[in-house]
Scaffold this motif. Structure first.
Motif, PDB file in Angstrom:
ATOM      1  N   MET A   1       0.842  -1.209   0.000  1.00 45.46           N
ATOM      2  CA  MET A   1       0.000   0.000   0.000  1.00 45.46           C
ATOM      3  C   MET A   1       0.872   1.253   0.000  1.00 45.46           C
ATOM      4  O   MET A   1       1.831   1.345   0.763  1.00 45.46           O
ATOM      5  CB  MET A   1      -0.896   0.004   1.247  1.00 45.46           C
ATOM      6  CG  MET A   1      -1.841   1.183   1.309  1.00 45.46           C
ATOM      7  SD  MET A   1      -2.845   1.172   2.816  1.00 45.46           S
ATOM      8  CE  MET A   1      -3.808  -0.318   2.580  1.00 45.46           C
ATOM      9  N   SER A   2       0.531   2.147  -0.905  1.00 44.96           N
ATOM     10  CA  SER A   2       1.322   3.377  -1.012  1.00 44.96           C
ATOM     11  C   SER A   2       1.176   4.235   0.239  1.00 44.96           C
ATOM     12  O   SER A   2       0.084   4.354   0.802  1.00 44.96           O
ATOM     13  CB  SER A   2       0.851   4.172  -2.241  1.00 44.96           C
ATOM     14  OG  SER A   2       1.440   5.448  -2.240  1.00 44.96           O
ATOM     15  N   ARG A   3       2.279   4.848   0.675  1.00 48.39           N
ATOM     16  CA  ARG A   3       2.249   5.711   1.865  1.00 48.39           C
ATOM     17  C   ARG A   3       1.430   6.977   1.630  1.00 48.39           C
ATOM     18  O   ARG A   3       1.051   7.675   2.568  1.00 48.39           O
ATOM     19  CB  ARG A   3       3.680   6.084   2.260  1.00 48.39           C
ATOM     20  CG  ARG A   3       4.509   4.886   2.703  1.00 48.39           C
ATOM     21  CD  ARG A   3       5.968   5.288   2.889  1.00 48.39           C
ATOM     22  NE  ARG A   3       6.129   6.211   3.981  1.00 48.39           N
ATOM     23  CZ  ARG A   3       6.348   5.831   5.241  1.00 48.39           C
ATOM     24  NH1 ARG A   3       6.427   4.552   5.546  1.00 48.39           N
ATOM     25  NH2 ARG A   3       6.490   6.714   6.192  1.00 48.39           N
ATOM     26  N   ASP A   4       1.213   7.284   0.319  1.00 46.86           N
ATOM     27  CA  ASP A   4       0.445   8.481  -0.014  1.00 46.86           C
ATOM     28  C   ASP A   4      -1.034   8.204  -0.244  1.00 46.86           C
ATOM     29  O   ASP A   4      -1.798   9.102  -0.588  1.00 46.86           O
ATOM     30  CB  ASP A   4       1.026   9.150  -1.272  1.00 46.86           C
ATOM     31  CG  ASP A   4       2.462   9.618  -1.047  1.00 46.86           C
ATOM     32  OD1 ASP A   4       2.759  10.009   0.117  1.00 46.86           O
ATOM     33  OD2 ASP A   4       3.243   9.595  -2.000  1.00 46.86           O
ATOM     34  N   SER A   5      -1.456   6.957  -0.085  1.00 51.57           N
ATOM     35  CA  SER A   5      -2.848   6.605  -0.366  1.00 51.57           C
ATOM     36  C   SER A   5      -3.756   6.961   0.803  1.00 51.57           C
ATOM     37  O   SER A   5      -3.313   7.089   1.952  1.00 51.57           O
ATOM     38  CB  SER A   5      -2.951   5.106  -0.656  1.00 51.57           C
ATOM     39  OG  SER A   5      -2.661   4.375   0.520  1.00 51.57           O
ATOM     40  N   PHE A   8      -3.813   4.152   3.453  1.00 47.24           N
ATOM     41  CA  PHE A   8      -2.693   4.158   4.404  1.00 47.24           C
ATOM     42  C   PHE A   8      -2.909   5.218   5.499  1.00 47.24           C
ATOM     43  O   PHE A   8      -2.637   4.986   6.682  1.00 47.24           O
ATOM     44  CB  PHE A   8      -1.393   4.452   3.656  1.00 47.24           C
ATOM     45  CG  PHE A   8      -0.174   4.387   4.535  1.00 47.24           C
ATOM     46  CD1 PHE A   8       0.386   3.164   4.891  1.00 47.24           C
ATOM     47  CD2 PHE A   8       0.385   5.565   5.028  1.00 47.24           C
ATOM     48  CE1 PHE A   8       1.508   3.119   5.720  1.00 47.24           C
ATOM     49  CE2 PHE A   8       1.500   5.520   5.854  1.00 47.24           C
ATOM     50  CZ  PHE A   8       2.066   4.290   6.198  1.00 47.24           C
ATOM     51  N   THR A   9      -3.444   6.390   5.095  1.00 47.40           N
ATOM     52  CA  THR A   9      -3.707   7.457   6.071  1.00 47.40           C
ATOM     53  C   THR A   9      -4.714   7.000   7.124  1.00 47.40           C
ATOM     54  O   THR A   9      -4.540   7.213   8.328  1.00 47.40           O
ATOM     55  CB  THR A   9      -4.240   8.711   5.354  1.00 47.40           C
ATOM     56  OG1 THR A   9      -3.281   9.150   4.400  1.00 47.40           O
ATOM     57  CG2 THR A   9      -4.503   9.830   6.364  1.00 47.40           C
ATOM     58  N   VAL A  12      -3.107   4.411   9.523  1.00 45.20           N
ATOM     59  CA  VAL A  12      -2.230   5.018  10.530  1.00 45.20           C
ATOM     60  C   VAL A  12      -3.069   5.727  11.595  1.00 45.20           C
ATOM     61  O   VAL A  12      -2.798   5.637  12.798  1.00 45.20           O
ATOM     62  CB  VAL A  12      -1.256   6.014   9.867  1.00 45.20           C
ATOM     63  CG1 VAL A  12      -0.505   6.815  10.929  1.00 45.20           C
ATOM     64  CG2 VAL A  12      -0.270   5.276   8.966  1.00 45.20           C
ATOM     65  N   SER A  13      -4.138   6.433  11.144  1.00 49.73           N
ATOM     66  CA  SER A  13      -5.003   7.152  12.085  1.00 49.73           C
ATOM     67  C   SER A  13      -5.663   6.183  13.059  1.00 49.73           C
ATOM     68  O   SER A  13      -5.739   6.423  14.267  1.00 49.73           O
ATOM     69  CB  SER A  13      -6.067   7.944  11.322  1.00 49.73           C
ATOM     70  OG  SER A  13      -5.471   8.905  10.493  1.00 49.73           O
TER      71      SER A  13
END
Length: 267
Positions: A1-5, A8-9, A12-13
């Protein structure tokens, strides 16, 4: 999974929320015993303060020492005036009796008829703690009674201390309220609290007479022994203090218990 997707956000949240929840919950559980200890120490401090036995800034170990040496708590049936601390059916573990919780429990309290609800509290618990204060020689010297009632913005919670003649006031303190600082909040002012010492709670026929008046007490007036200076700019709070004491010193408060003590003394 892209860190900019977006996924992913969100991941992490969510992980941060879980970690923070665990930390907060752990802290709450871990600190509960300390919070309970502080709460108990605060209760002891206010009882001793009403009795004039300790300074407000006393250390916790000093508070516990004086309390253990000088104070004995008993539970009183407010309807009959009888001491029921040793009634194992009612109180298997008397020290666990939570008077504040009982006041909100319909099975352990009564609804106060509006015409008799001088303190504006709507419900009154059936049983109350009374704290017996001994002097340095172990002789009973004061009774400390929990009291409460409506002020302007809040319920004022406090303790009233009476000498063993059951009439002379030894002290009055409020430990919890939401009155306006500088106005009704002056119930906490040591100078105002000092005015109560030596005043008489009851008049003839053991009827409550103590009153916070509007203005300043005239020393040579016939009712001066029953009067305390009003709080400047806080008429409703002052009136609330009068009314709550009238209630708790009356028939729905501690009067049955105090009368039973008087009768025992007259035998």
């Amino acid at each position: 999974m892209s860190r900019d997707s977006i996924g992913f956000t969100f991941m992490v949240s969510a992980a941060l929320c879980v970690v923070c929840s665990i930390l907060v919950s752990g802290a709450a559980v871990g600190l509960r015993s300390r919070q309970d200890l502080n709460k108990e120490n605060e209760r002891k401090k206010n009882i001793l303060s009403a009795a004039g036995l300790i300074n407000p800034d006393a250390a916790a170990n000093e508070i516990s020492k004086v309390y253990d040496e000088r104070v004995k708590g008993i539970i009183v049936d407010l309807n009959t005036g009888k001491v029921v601390t040793d009634d194992k059916e009612l109180f298997p573990n008397p020290q666990e009796y939570d008077q504040k919780a009982a006041a909100d429990n319909p099975k352990m309290s009564m609804e106060i008829p509006s015409a008799e609800d001088l303190a504006g509290i709507k419900r009154r618990e059936n049983y109350s703690w009374v704290y017996l204060i001994n002097d340095e020689n172990g002789k009973l010297s004061q009774y400390v009674l929990p009291v409460r009632g409506k002020g302007l913005w809040s319920t004022l919670w406090g303790f009233l201390a009476l000498d063993t003649n059951l009439n002379t006031i030894a002290g009055l303190t409020f430990y919890e309220h939401g009155e306006t600082p500088g106005l009704g909040g002056e119930v906490d002012n040591p100078k105002w609290k000092a005015l109560w010492k030596g005043k008489e709670a009851y008049g003839k026929d053991f009827e409550p007479e103590i009153e916070v008046i509007k203005g300043t007490v005239v020393p040579d007036s016939k009712n001066a022994i029953h009067e305390v200076d009003g709080l400047s700019g806080a008429t409703i709070t002052s009136r609330g203090v009068t009314h709550l004491l009238d209630f708790w010193l009356g028939n729905l408060g501690f009067r049955p218990y105090l009368e039973s003590i008087r009768e025992q003394g007259e035998k």
